[in-house]
Motif scaffolding. Structure first.
Motif, PDB file in Angstrom:
ATOM      1  N   PRO A   1      -8.850   3.500   2.197  1.00 20.81           N
ATOM      2  CA  PRO A   1      -9.791   2.377   2.257  1.00 20.81           C
ATOM      3  C   PRO A   1     -11.190   2.769   2.708  1.00 20.81           C
ATOM      4  O   PRO A   1     -12.175   2.213   2.235  1.00 20.81           O
ATOM      5  CB  PRO A   1      -9.121   1.437   3.266  1.00 20.81           C
ATOM      6  CG  PRO A   1      -7.658   1.777   3.196  1.00 20.81           C
ATOM      7  CD  PRO A   1      -7.617   3.248   2.913  1.00 20.81           C
TER       8      PRO A   1
ATOM      9  N   PRO B   1       0.850  -1.199   0.000  1.00 19.26           N
ATOM     10  CA  PRO B   1       0.000   0.000   0.000  1.00 19.26           C
ATOM     11  C   PRO B   1       0.883   1.246   0.000  1.00 19.26           C
ATOM     12  O   PRO B   1       2.077   1.167   0.271  1.00 19.26           O
ATOM     13  CB  PRO B   1      -0.782  -0.142   1.291  1.00 19.26           C
ATOM     14  CG  PRO B   1       0.140  -0.913   2.195  1.00 19.26           C
ATOM     15  CD  PRO B   1       0.886  -1.876   1.305  1.00 19.26           C
TER      16      PRO B   1
ATOM     17  N   ASP C   1      -5.277  -0.935  -0.009  1.00 16.68           N
ATOM     18  CA  ASP C   1      -5.033  -1.443   1.336  1.00 16.68           C
ATOM     19  C   ASP C   1      -4.533  -2.881   1.234  1.00 16.68           C
ATOM     20  O   ASP C   1      -5.129  -3.827   1.752  1.00 16.68           O
ATOM     21  CB  ASP C   1      -6.299  -1.344   2.183  1.00 16.68           C
ATOM     22  CG  ASP C   1      -7.493  -2.035   1.542  1.00 16.68           C
ATOM     23  OD1 ASP C   1      -7.486  -2.163   0.293  1.00 16.68           O
ATOM     24  OD2 ASP C   1      -8.408  -2.457   2.266  1.00 16.68           O
TER      25      ASP C   1
END
Length: 864
Positions: free
Chosen positions: A476, A469, A487
């Motif tokens: 998210p 990420p 994520d």
């Protein structure tokens, strides 16, 4: 100025060392992330062991020969050491370096084929033997190429050595002629030993000519390998030249040292030259060809044609083929009708190449998503097997606006594909497509098809690398289905939690942004080699990959299954061929032996790669298992949910069937005449291609219905140049009762009686055109300027009855348009019908057949 130059050189050396170190660390970390760190070290060690070992061995050989010269000339005392001789005596390190530089260019073929030495050492025995010399096939795969390589390399090295040493000895002898009253005996012996070795190498070369005969191609296109002339003229001359060259060498060496038997040596030499001339001359072979072989081709070449047929059958695994007689029932009974109806739910009415454009238009949803190919598979849904078309929705950077195609978007934002499509094979015309998985997969009819990890980080897209990420993508908490929030919680790739790791990957990719980007944080991981072809090739470059990898949904996660082949060009008496559908972006590789020995499973989220051996009899894969322990897993270790999705690959099946079309003629007379040759059944000018079908093949009577339905590859054969149907070939897990737990490759050839006419696809297509309802519909479409596309002809063979099915599509004239399914044609016997769905078409066809047979009540098709 000198200081600046030294500084620049030092910086270049430091930079090169840093790059090489970064490259090694990056490779090691990547392999270790796949639990293959030990394999990487082993493979690198093997390579350098062979390269360094052969270099040191041959460098020392050359060095010892040069350093022995002063002693052979008896001029090794310090008082005699002057000029070049003194150099040879005193500068041993420099002499070794010169020997090293002399050897390096001669060893380039060894460096290129380093793995051949390992295959020779670890080579496994085969269950096959060649039909000429009765040698185990493993000899040709592993031993012969190494012997030929060693012989050529040593021949060059000793020839160069003899030339250099002879010149140096002559120069030194003339220079020190006053001290050396005659040419020293030690020097003579030195040269004599080298000449003897050179002679031995030449004898070895002559012996290997026996093997080279097995790859003779002058008899093509009739057969491959040695024929009457090679085995009765060339082979005796090779054996005779071997004996005469050996005799010449022995007699020459004896006469040089004894002063006797010169005539014997000359006699052997002249005889050898005569035989050598006969070997090179085409006069005698041409006479034999013209006056015997051409007049009696079958009689002369029958034995050798038979060997070619046998070798080809062994090389391409025809042992799996079982021929079954399949008489055709001309009438339609209630029981047959019921059986046919039960199979109609799994008929693939869409061709994959036509369906791809529909998927793109209807289900890409975002401009940065695309479908690269569509595959056929089957799933057990609602208690029965359902054949489906399936495709993964992958990232496509070309779909982004030009101004959005920047480094940040490519590597930090648009990092993955999302979800997959699943379409049941049986569709209705003039109606919206009926999906099993569509859009972004939130609404599915069966819980088994729920996707918990829809992100696809590894697939067919040619993506360089992604960092996830990161701080640049959507958060998210703001995500919606199909967006690019990252994520990432997987274990794929390499962690970038330290400055050292960032520095290494920056150097490896020559991209400083990986080091300085503020979007990369301590949780970030860099995912590299995300294209599954590239990923597998980096791990196992010795495998040939099938061009049709397919996604599967197992335990709510997406995986890829890729078929891999072990191949060789060294199977004797077999003509090299190509896998016509080779992997994209590569040149078709020629081979004359192949096995589909490996199934590879790749996690689309984490990128893990597992290699499973499914053909334990293959000597090539057995050798690689010995060579690289830990890389390949046994079939027993395959997770059971994946076994049901293993399949017989279309490309491999098509290759086997192309060869079978000729090589089923096992009688040499028939093979020479090609009087029983087959070809893939045509429709128009195009030969048909194999396709997948889910069908009850009626092999195990007591098997449950859901297990008796097999997912098979189907191919149609017609006699060469004719349109009638000769046989139907099917391939897959056919003999195993429980294909959900066992994997087995089988091929059945259902051969029709030759005393009755069985219509082929082209004939049935012409018959359909004669139906007034069908021809009227074609005329109507043509009046509206629509382009009608006729799909492939599918044959359902049930209870010795053949039902022909052909879908019809209309292609829009607009650039954005895609084909739509508009009608389905069916035929049985000489009766044809057309309707919007396959079920409706078959029901209409039953009524027509019922009326023709004089029956009043319709044939019942209801299930029990």
């Amino acid at each position: 100025m000198k200081l600046l130059f030294k500084l620049i050189v030092a910086l270049l050396i430091v930079g090169l060392c840093a790059y090489l170190t970064a490259e090694f660390l990056m490779e090691f970390w990547w392999f270790r992330s796949l639990n293959l760190g030990t394999y990487f070290i082993l493979r690198e060690s093997y390579e350098w062991l062979v390269k360094i070992g052969t270099t040191i061995l041959l460098t020392n050989l050359v060095y010892l020969n040069f350093s022995y010269m002063p002693r052979a000339l008896s001029l090794h005392k310090e008082s005699d050491n002057k000029g070049l001789l003194a150099f040879l005596q005193s500068n041993k390190k420099l002499l070794w370096l010169i020997s090293f530089l002399l050897v390096i260019p001669l060893l380039i073929p060894v460096y290129t084929h380093w793995e051949s030495f390992l295959l020779y050492y670890f080579g496994a025995k085969s269950e096959l033997v060649d039909p000429v010399y009765a040698k185990d096939i493993s000899y040709y795969f592993f031993s012969y190429p190494v012997y030929a390589l060693i012989q050529k390399e040593l021949l060059w090295i000793f020839a160069v050595l003899i030339a250099l040493l002879s010149c140096l000895y002559l120069v030194f002898y003339k220079k020190h002629k006053q001290k050396l009253q005659e040419f020293p005996a030690a020097a003579k012996l030195h040269i004599a030993i080298l000449v003897a070795i050179l002679i031995f190498l030449q004898i070895w070369s002559i012996a290997l000519e026996r093997i080279e005969l097995l790859y003779e191609d002058r008899h093509l296109p009739v057969f491959f390998g040695p024929g009457f002339v090679e085995m009765n003229h060339q082979l005796p001359l090779i054996i005779l030249s071997f004996i005469l060259f050996l005799g010449t060498a022995v007699a020459a060496i004896y006469s040089l040292y004894s002063g006797q038997k010169y005539k014997l040596a000359m006699g052997f030499g002249l005889a050898y030259l005569l035989v050598l001339t006969l070997k090179q001359a085409d006069v005698i072979p041409n006479l034999i060809d013209d006056y015997y072989v051409s007049s009696n081709p079958v009689q002369a070449e029958a034995k050798y044609i038979q060997r070619h047929i046998k070798a080809t059958a062994d090389a391409f695994n025809f042992d799996d083929i079982t021929v079954k007689n399949y008489p055709v029932v001309p009438t339609l009974t209630a029981s047959i009708s019921k059986e046919i109806t039960s199979e109609l739910d799994n008929i693939p009415l869409w061709d994959n190449d036509l369906l791809l454009s529909a998927f793109e238009q209807l289900q890409s949803i975002r401009p940065y998503f695309s479908f690269y190919q569509i595959a056929a598979d089957r799933y057990k849904l609602g208690g029965k097997n359902q054949q489906v078309n399936i495709a993964a929705r992958e990232i496509d950077y070309q779909g982004l606006a030009v101004e959005a195609q920047n480094w940040r978007n490519r590597h930090l934002v648009y990092t993955h594909g999302y979800g997959m499509l699943m379409l049941p094979s049986d569709q209705q015309a003039n109606k919206p497509m009926q999906w099993l998985i569509s859009d972004f997969g939130q609404d599915v009819k069966f819980d088994k098809l729920r996707i918990d990890r829809p992100e696809i980080y590894y697939g067919l897209a040619k993506s360089k690398y992604a960092v996830v990420p990161n701080s640049e993508s959507l958060k998210p908490e703001n995500r919606i289905s199909g967006d690019m929030s990252t994520d990432y919680q997987g274990t794929g790739g390499l962690p970038l939690s330290s400055l050292f790791a960032k520095a290494v990957v920056s150097i490896f990719f020559k991209d400083e942004r990986l080091f300085f980007s503020a979007g990369i944080n301590n949780d970030s991981r860099i995912l590299v080699r995300r294209n599954i072809y590239q990923r597998i090739k980096e791990i196992a470059p010795f495998l040939m990959l099938d061009n049709d990898p397919y996604p599967v949904l197992i335990d709510h996660k997406i995986y890829w299954i890729v078929d891999a082949y072990t191949t060789s060009r060294l199977y004797p008496l077999v003509q090299p061929v190509t896998l016509e559908d080779s992997e994209p972006g590569t040149t078709a590789e020629k081979f004359n032996y192949a096995r589909n020995s490996v199934k590879i499973i790749i996690d689309a989220y984490n990128g893990s790669v597992d290699f499973y051996v499914v053909d334990s009899k293959d000597p090539l894969i057995k050798t690689y298992q010995r060579l690289y322990p830990g890389l390949f897993k046994e079939f027993a270790q395959v997770p059971k949910p994946f076994i049901k999705h293993f399949r017989y690959t279309i490309a491999w099946f098509a290759l086997q069937m192309r060869l079978y079309a000729r090589f089923h003629q096992t009688d040499p007379v028939i093979f020479y005449q090609q009087s029983a040759a087959l070809e893939f059944s045509h429709i128009g000018d195009k030969p048909g291609q194999p396709y997948y079908l889910t069908l009850d093949i009626e092999e195990q009577e007591k098997t449950k219905a859901v297990e008796s339905q097999k997912f098979i590859a189907v191919n149609l054969f017609s006699p060469l140049g004719l349109d009638n149907l000769y046989s139907i070939a099917i391939a897959g897990c056919l003999k195993a009762e429980h294909c959900n737990e066992h994997y087995q490759d089988d091929i059945f050839i259902y051969k029709f009686p030759q005393d009755v006419q069985v219509e082929g696809p082209a004939q049935v297509s012409a018959l359909m055109n004669q139906n007034p309802d069908i021809s009227r519909q074609f005329s109507l479409w043509n009046q509206h300027g629509s382009k009608v596309i006729r799909g492939r002809m599918i044959i359902v063979f049930v209870e010795h009855t053949l039902l022909y099915i052909q879908p019809l599509y209309l292609q829009s004239s607009s650039a954005e348009g895609f084909p739509t399914l508009v009608k389905v044609l069916v035929a049985l016997g000489r009766h044809t019908e057309i309707a919007d769905s396959l079920t409706q078409a078959f029901e209409k066809l039953q009524k027509k057949i019922m009326a023709a047979q004089g029956r009043i009540e319709p044939i019942s098709t209801s299930a029990d």
